[in-house]
Write an enzyme that holds these catalytic residues in place. Sequence first.
Site, PDB file in Angstrom:
ATOM      1  CG  ASP A 195      -8.887  -6.562   8.159  1.00  0.00           C
ATOM      2  OD1 ASP A 195      -8.610  -7.518   8.140  1.00  0.00           O
ATOM      3  OD2 ASP A 195      -9.083  -5.478   7.004  1.00  0.00           O
ATOM      4  CE  LYS A 242      -3.181  -2.456   2.929  1.00  0.00           C
ATOM      5  NZ  LYS A 242      -3.964  -2.739   4.286  1.00  0.00           N
TER       6      LYS A 242
END
Length: 494
Positions: free
Chosen positions: A229, A194
Site C-alpha cells: 500500500d 490480522k
Amino acid sequence: MGKVAVGVAVIGAATVCAAAALVVRHRMRISSRWSKVAEMIKELEEKCATPNAKLKQIADAMTVEMHAGLASEGGSKLKMLISYVDNLPTGDEEGVYYALDLGGTNFRVLRVQLAGKSGIKSQEFTEVSIPPELMVGTSQALFDYIAAELAKFVADESDKFHLPSGRQRELGFTFSFPVMQLSVASGDLMRWTKGFSIDDMVGQDVVAELTQAMKRKGVDMRVSALVNDTVGTLAGGRYDNKDVAIAVILGTGSNAAYVERAQAIPKWHGSPPKSGEMVINMEWGNFRSSHLPLTEYDNTLDAESLNPSEQIFEKMISGMYLGELLRRVLYRMADEAALFGDTVPPKLKTPYVLRTPEMSAMHHDTSMDLRVVGNKLKDILEISNTSLKTRKVVVELCNIIATRGARLAAAGVLGILKKLGRDSGEAPETVIAMDGGLYEHYTEYSKCMEKTLHELVGDEVSKRIKLIHSNDGSGIGAALLAASHSQYLEVNES
C-alpha cells in the site's frame, strides 16, 4: 450548670478543631496529589523531549540504516525491500485497469478508466466482507471466493468503461500481508496476520494462487503488479505530480517508500532497470536507534505486544499505539497520584480501550469546559464528574505523546531526504505523498510534523519540499501500477 456549659463548649470546640483538621488534611492530600501529578507530567515531558539536535541524530541513524539495508539482506533493522517497481505512472496512461485490495476482513475490487493527461475519467468499486470460516480454511476456498466476486464485478461493467477488443484485463493486487517479493508480479507469503490462518498458503506465490482461481472462475485477467500500500501511495502521488519521490503512510501502522537510483542498491543483482530507478519499500516501522526517546510506557507496551522488540519506531508514532500509550500514562497517574480519585477506574486497566481517534478528539477540544474530554472519559473509561483541572491534564498528556510521535515522523522523513541528497540548498523540488487516517484526521499531529520538518531543513530547503495528501494508494495506486507495468506498453511504444 456552669461546668456543663463549659464541657459542652470544650466538646464543641474540639469537634470544630477536628473538622478543621480534617479539612486541612483533605486539602493537603489534594495539594500533594496535584504536586505528584505535576511531577509525573514534568518527568514524561523530559523523557519524551525531542529537541532538534536529537531529531537530527535520529535522521542520521535512519540514513545509516538505509545504506546498510540496501547493502545486504538482513544487514539492517530496516528491510529496505526491493519492490521491483521500476516504472511509476507518468500521467500519460490510458485504458481500463483494475485493482484488488486484500488487507483484512474485507476486500475491495476497483476499476478505473484512465484518460491520459485528462487523468482518471471514471472509477467504480465494490467492497466485500470475507466469511470468517474462509480466513482459516484453505487457500483454494479463499481465492475462489475472491475470484467469484471479481467475475461478478467484471460482468456488471457499465458502458463507460472501454476495453479495446483483444486485450486482456490487467490488475494491480494490493496484498497487505508480509510477502517475499520475487518480481513485480509475484511474491511468496511469509506469514498471515490480522486474524488469517491458512497454513497451506504460507510459502506459496500469492499471485499464482489468485491467477489459478481466476482461471477456475472464468475470469480472463492478468496480475500486472503485486503491490504494497505504501508503494501504491507513491504511485498515486506520482500520477498527479511528477516531483513525488517519497511516500509516507501514517495510519494504524506506519511505513515509507521512495525512489532510489538502481546503482545505489548493492544487493540488487538483477539486470539494471531501463528507468535506472527502483522503488524501495523501507518497512521503516522496524527502525530503532539508541537516540529514540523511549520511556517506561513504551518499554512495557512493547514487552506486552504481539511482536516484542519489533516495530519500535511504529509503536512510537502510529495510530495503533498512541491512544494505548496515553492509557498507560493515565493508569499510572490514577494509581500513583490519584488523578481520578482514591480508586483506579477499572476500565483504565483494559489494554487498547482508549483508541487514537478518541485521543485526537480530546486533544482538539477547544470548548471552555473541555466538554469533549469529559464526555470521552465518561463514555470510554466510565470516569464521571471530572474537574476542569483533570481534563486539562488529559489534554496536556495527549499533546506530549502526539508531539513526540509527529516530531519523530518528521525526523524519519529527514533521514530519507538526507539519503537522497535532498536536504541541502541545491536540492531539486521534492514532493512527499502522505496517506493514512492519522495524518488525515489528527490535525494537531500532522501540523506538528510539517512544522518540525520545516524547522529541521531550514527556510531555504523547505521552500522546495511539499507534502501532499495522496488518497487510496491501496486501490487507485494499485490500478495505476497495473497500467505502468502493462504487458501492452511495449506494443504502444513501438
